[in-house]
Write a protein that holds these residues in place. Structure first.
Motif, PDB file in Angstrom:
ATOM      1  N   VAL A 219       0.867  -1.174   0.000  1.00  0.00           N
ATOM      2  CA  VAL A 219       0.000   0.000   0.000  1.00  0.00           C
ATOM      3  C   VAL A 219       0.902   1.222   0.000  1.00  0.00           C
ATOM      4  O   VAL A 219       1.734   1.392   0.895  1.00  0.00           O
ATOM      5  N   TYR A 220       0.726   2.073  -0.993  1.00  0.00           N
ATOM      6  CA  TYR A 220       1.551   3.275  -1.130  1.00  0.00           C
ATOM      7  C   TYR A 220       0.630   4.473  -1.308  1.00  0.00           C
ATOM      8  O   TYR A 220      -0.081   4.580  -2.303  1.00  0.00           O
ATOM      9  N   ILE A 221       0.614   5.354  -0.303  1.00  0.00           N
ATOM     10  CA  ILE A 221      -0.226   6.544  -0.332  1.00  0.00           C
ATOM     11  C   ILE A 221       0.672   7.770  -0.241  1.00  0.00           C
ATOM     12  O   ILE A 221       1.376   7.956   0.753  1.00  0.00           O
ATOM     13  N   ASN A 222       0.670   8.572  -1.288  1.00  0.00           N
ATOM     14  CA  ASN A 222       1.553   9.728  -1.364  1.00  0.00           C
ATOM     15  C   ASN A 222       0.736  11.012  -1.241  1.00  0.00           C
ATOM     16  O   ASN A 222      -0.003  11.378  -2.147  1.00  0.00           O
ATOM     17  N   LEU A 253      -1.909  -4.747  -4.590  1.00  0.00           N
ATOM     18  CA  LEU A 253      -1.259  -3.453  -4.765  1.00  0.00           C
ATOM     19  C   LEU A 253      -2.283  -2.343  -4.630  1.00  0.00           C
ATOM     20  O   LEU A 253      -3.346  -2.377  -5.261  1.00  0.00           O
ATOM     21  N   ARG A 254      -1.941  -1.348  -3.801  1.00  0.00           N
ATOM     22  CA  ARG A 254      -2.745  -0.127  -3.737  1.00  0.00           C
ATOM     23  C   ARG A 254      -1.823   1.069  -3.903  1.00  0.00           C
ATOM     24  O   ARG A 254      -0.849   1.213  -3.151  1.00  0.00           O
ATOM     25  N   VAL A 255      -2.133   1.908  -4.867  1.00  0.00           N
ATOM     26  CA  VAL A 255      -1.380   3.137  -5.102  1.00  0.00           C
ATOM     27  C   VAL A 255      -2.358   4.300  -5.082  1.00  0.00           C
ATOM     28  O   VAL A 255      -3.303   4.338  -5.867  1.00  0.00           O
ATOM     29  N   ASN A 256      -2.141   5.228  -4.149  1.00  0.00           N
ATOM     30  CA  ASN A 256      -2.963   6.436  -4.059  1.00  0.00           C
ATOM     31  C   ASN A 256      -2.025   7.627  -4.181  1.00  0.00           C
ATOM     32  O   ASN A 256      -1.299   7.965  -3.254  1.00  0.00           O
ATOM     33  N   ASP A 257      -2.016   8.247  -5.356  1.00  0.00           N
ATOM     34  CA  ASP A 257      -1.034   9.298  -5.613  1.00  0.00           C
ATOM     35  C   ASP A 257      -1.592  10.286  -6.639  1.00  0.00           C
ATOM     36  O   ASP A 257      -1.640   9.987  -7.828  1.00  0.00           O
ATOM     37  N   PHE A 258      -2.006  11.443  -6.155  1.00  0.00           N
ATOM     38  CA  PHE A 258      -2.514  12.476  -7.043  1.00  0.00           C
ATOM     39  C   PHE A 258      -1.502  13.608  -7.231  1.00  0.00           C
ATOM     40  O   PHE A 258      -1.844  14.684  -7.696  1.00  0.00           O
ATOM     41  N   SER A 259      -0.248  13.347  -6.836  1.00  0.00           N
ATOM     42  CA  SER A 259       0.816  14.305  -7.103  1.00  0.00           C
ATOM     43  C   SER A 259       1.277  14.118  -8.544  1.00  0.00           C
ATOM     44  O   SER A 259       0.731  13.321  -9.302  1.00  0.00           O
ATOM     45  N   GLU A 260       2.329  14.817  -8.914  1.00  0.00           N
ATOM     46  CA  GLU A 260       2.863  14.685 -10.266  1.00  0.00           C
ATOM     47  C   GLU A 260       3.952  13.612 -10.333  1.00  0.00           C
ATOM     48  O   GLU A 260       4.626  13.471 -11.346  1.00  0.00           O
ATOM     49  N   ASP A 261       4.123  12.866  -9.254  1.00  0.00           N
ATOM     50  CA  ASP A 261       5.132  11.809  -9.244  1.00  0.00           C
ATOM     51  C   ASP A 261       4.751  10.692 -10.189  1.00  0.00           C
ATOM     52  O   ASP A 261       3.576  10.448 -10.457  1.00  0.00           O
ATOM     53  N   GLY A 262       5.766   9.981 -10.674  1.00  0.00           N
ATOM     54  CA  GLY A 262       5.523   8.869 -11.579  1.00  0.00           C
ATOM     55  C   GLY A 262       5.486   7.545 -10.840  1.00  0.00           C
ATOM     56  O   GLY A 262       5.800   7.446  -9.665  1.00  0.00           O
ATOM     57  N   CYS A 263       5.095   6.502 -11.549  1.00  0.00           N
ATOM     58  CA  CYS A 263       5.030   5.172 -10.952  1.00  0.00           C
ATOM     59  C   CYS A 263       5.423   4.150 -12.003  1.00  0.00           C
ATOM     60  O   CYS A 263       4.905   4.165 -13.119  1.00  0.00           O
ATOM     61  N   MET A 268       7.445  -7.724 -11.615  1.00  0.00           N
ATOM     62  CA  MET A 268       6.260  -8.096 -10.852  1.00  0.00           C
ATOM     63  C   MET A 268       5.709  -9.413 -11.372  1.00  0.00           C
ATOM     64  O   MET A 268       5.766  -9.691 -12.561  1.00  0.00           O
ATOM     65  N   SER A 269       5.196 -10.193 -10.465  1.00  0.00           N
ATOM     66  CA  SER A 269       4.619 -11.468 -10.840  1.00  0.00           C
ATOM     67  C   SER A 269       3.350 -11.275 -11.660  1.00  0.00           C
ATOM     68  O   SER A 269       2.540 -10.392 -11.373  1.00  0.00           O
ATOM     69  N   PRO A 270       3.130 -12.095 -12.667  1.00  0.00           N
ATOM     70  CA  PRO A 270       1.867 -12.022 -13.413  1.00  0.00           C
ATOM     71  C   PRO A 270       0.683 -12.510 -12.580  1.00  0.00           C
ATOM     72  O   PRO A 270      -0.445 -12.521 -13.067  1.00  0.00           O
ATOM     73  N   ASN A 271       0.952 -12.904 -11.327  1.00  0.00           N
ATOM     74  CA  ASN A 271      -0.114 -13.383 -10.441  1.00  0.00           C
ATOM     75  C   ASN A 271      -0.721 -12.270  -9.601  1.00  0.00           C
ATOM     76  O   ASN A 271      -1.462 -12.553  -8.651  1.00  0.00           O
ATOM     77  N   LEU A 272      -0.441 -11.026  -9.902  1.00  0.00           N
ATOM     78  CA  LEU A 272      -1.084  -9.915  -9.216  1.00  0.00           C
ATOM     79  C   LEU A 272      -2.595 -10.044  -9.409  1.00  0.00           C
ATOM     80  O   LEU A 272      -3.091 -10.004 -10.530  1.00  0.00           O
ATOM     81  N   THR A 273      -3.325 -10.204  -8.314  1.00  0.00           N
ATOM     82  CA  THR A 273      -4.761 -10.475  -8.421  1.00  0.00           C
ATOM     83  C   THR A 273      -5.641  -9.310  -8.003  1.00  0.00           C
ATOM     84  O   THR A 273      -6.791  -9.224  -8.445  1.00  0.00           O
ATOM     85  N   MET A 274      -5.128  -8.426  -7.139  1.00  0.00           N
ATOM     86  CA  MET A 274      -5.932  -7.305  -6.660  1.00  0.00           C
ATOM     87  C   MET A 274      -5.153  -6.014  -6.787  1.00  0.00           C
ATOM     88  O   MET A 274      -3.981  -5.950  -6.416  1.00  0.00           O
ATOM     89  N   ALA A 275      -5.800  -4.982  -7.296  1.00  0.00           N
ATOM     90  CA  ALA A 275      -5.137  -3.687  -7.427  1.00  0.00           C
ATOM     91  C   ALA A 275      -6.150  -2.576  -7.207  1.00  0.00           C
ATOM     92  O   ALA A 275      -7.276  -2.638  -7.699  1.00  0.00           O
ATOM     93  N   ARG A 276      -5.703  -1.578  -6.454  1.00  0.00           N
ATOM     94  CA  ARG A 276      -6.483  -0.347  -6.306  1.00  0.00           C
ATOM     95  C   ARG A 276      -5.580   0.791  -6.751  1.00  0.00           C
ATOM     96  O   ARG A 276      -4.531   1.043  -6.136  1.00  0.00           O
ATOM     97  N   VAL A 277      -5.962   1.472  -7.799  1.00  0.00           N
ATOM     98  CA  VAL A 277      -5.138   2.516  -8.407  1.00  0.00           C
ATOM     99  C   VAL A 277      -5.925   3.818  -8.399  1.00  0.00           C
ATOM    100  O   VAL A 277      -6.889   3.975  -9.152  1.00  0.00           O
ATOM    101  N   ASP A 278      -5.522   4.743  -7.527  1.00  0.00           N
ATOM    102  CA  ASP A 278      -6.145   6.062  -7.438  1.00  0.00           C
ATOM    103  C   ASP A 278      -5.085   7.096  -7.772  1.00  0.00           C
ATOM    104  O   ASP A 278      -4.229   7.415  -6.940  1.00  0.00           O
TER     105      ASP A 278
END
Length: 460
Positions: A219-222, A253-263, A268-278
């Motif tokens: 979980v990464y919240i910027n 994976l959860r990424v919450n980043d509304f700054s101008e930073d990149g990602c 990464m494993s192709p077995n990523l099953t859950m993602a929250r991208v904000d």
């Protein structure tokens, strides 16, 4: 009469008998764990057998509030820890507020916890002084399984560290001496499964690199405001930054980043099953490619929505939650995503705050998921705008396998009961391809993968 008096005396003695004190020490400790630490320590004055029971408690929690004197709380807790006798301290939680005196010896407390084979350490320091470094011993603790560091903590690691048992690491608004300290901390955790990071201001890290081969959940919240000054008072060399992920075992994976930073994602494993991208802007192409394996996707976007929805083939996706934040092109983006999600069974849309665009739309095709897969549609904050109405009509008229459509309304301030009734009647009259489908008010379905998320996080 004498026999009767003796019987009454026996009954009286039984009533006054202290049955709690004769319980095993292990059970008494479990009882004390239900009390605040001050009350648990206060039981030592009850009787001689109670004098040392609290010192065997495997969990100690110290929290000051706006109604307490921070200095006295700290003194009380420090003295309590000195008297503590349990060979294993399972859980130590310390939360000190802004009135905590700057001359307290935080390092001494950490050292005592490490000496007692600490398993879970939750340290939250909100004093007015600058962030402080924690003792080196903490970063070489062999028994530590969960570590939570919050606020006025400085991660300063010019030395090699090793945390062989750490499973879960949470870093909330801490500062870093440099990027090398962050890299050394993460690389010292060979069995780390869960990492939660919240960044509040510029923390002296431009490239936030997460290279943890064993990681399952991230979980990464910027919340970085890009003010150019790091949390420890240093001046950063640049206001832009990036998140780089290199964790081949990642499942959530959860990424919450509304700054101008990149990602970006390097491995990464192709077995990523859950993602929250904000996010405010789309990550790089490699990041999007790895989203193609997800089964559960929660997405909030602002700009360039078609990049998310048209460049990725979501062949495994079965449940999706979409939250567009701008009116322009959001309907086209939803249609693009549906067209690239042939196995989608659950679609949730939240249009809170969405206005109305100028374009009328007509679609001459039906995405595969609508004709053969979609079973549940949930729409939150439906306001009845032209865009919303067009898309809802299209989905209902095209979804042959639909079992349930739940709708939660978003009414305007001047909407009276008569208007509300009319709007619901309009929704009920919309043609539906599935004659057996139900139309429910309000929407009740929750993002199912949130349950799985908690299971992943509940590792200790």
């Amino acid at each position: 009469m004498a026999n009767k008096a003796a019987t009454c005396q026996e009954i009286k003695e039984k009533v006054c008998e202290d049955r709690i004190s004769v319980l095993p020490d292990a059970l008494l400790v479990q009882i004390l764990l239900l009390l605040p630490i001050k009350e648990a320590v206060a039981t030592s004055i009850l009787s001689k057998p109670w004098r040392c029971i609290w010192t065997l408690m495997p969990k100690l929690v110290c929290k000051d509030t706006k109604h307490t004197n921070s200095k006295s709380v700290w003194w009380f807790f420090e003295q309590s820890l000195q008297l503590h006798k349990s060979p294993i301290l399972e859980h130590l939680e310390v939360k000190l507020g802004s009135r905590c005196p700057a001359d307290v010896d935080v390092g001494k407390l950490i050292l005592k916890a490490v000496e007692r084979n600490i398993r879970l350490l939750d340290f939250n320091l909100k004093w007015s002084a600058k962030p402080i470094s924690l003792p080196k011993t903490l970063y070489t603790c062999k028994t530590l399984k969960k570590l939570i560091l919050s606020n006025k903590i400085l991660i300063e690691l010019p030395f090699e560290v090793f945390l062989p048992s750490l499973i879960k690491l949470e870093l909330f608004n801490v500062a870093y001496k440099d990027e090398g300290s962050l890299i050394r901390l993460l690389s010292s955790c060979p069995v780390l499964k869960t990492l939660i990071v919240v960044r509040e201001k510029n923390d002296n890290v431009i490239k936030f690199s997460v290279k943890v081969p064993s990681l399952n959940s991230l979980v990464y919240i910027n919340n970085n405001d890009d003010d150019g000054v790091c949390g420890c008072g240093c001046s950063s060399s640049s206001s832009s930054g990036s998140l780089i992920i290199d964790s081949p075992q990642l499942k959530y994976l959860r990424v919450n980043d509304f700054s101008e930073d990149g990602c970006s994602i390097e491995s990464m494993s192709p077995n990523l099953t859950m993602a929250r991208v904000d996010v405010g802007s789309p990550p790089n192409e490699n990041f999007l490619t790895y989203l193609s394996s997800v089964k559960f996707l929660h997405m909030t976007w602002i700009d360039e929505t078609e990049v998310f929805c048209s460049c990725v083939n979501y062949s495994q996706l079965i449940e999706c939650m979409l939250r567009p934040c701008r009116a322009e092109y959001w309907v086209e983006s939803v249609m693009l995503l549906l067209d690239n999600s042939p196995n989608l069974k659950v679609l949730m849309i939240d249009t809170k705050g969405i206005g109305e665009s100028d374009d009328l739309r007509r679609w001459s095709y039906v995405p595969e998921c609508l004709s053969s897969q979609l079973e549940i549609l949930e729409w939150k904050k439906y306001g009845g705008t032209r865009d919303e109405k067009q898309l809802l009509e299209y989905i209902l008229a095209s979804s042959k396998c639909l079992k349930r459509a739940g709708i939660s309304m978003r009414y305007s301030k001047d909407c009276n009961d008569k208007m509300k009734k009319k709007l619901r009647k309009e929704l009920k009259s919309m043609p539906r391809a599935s004659v057996s489908s139900e139309l429910l008010f309000p929407a009740k379905f929750k993002w199912r993968s949130s349950v799985a998320q908690h299971c992943l996080f509940d590792l200790f």
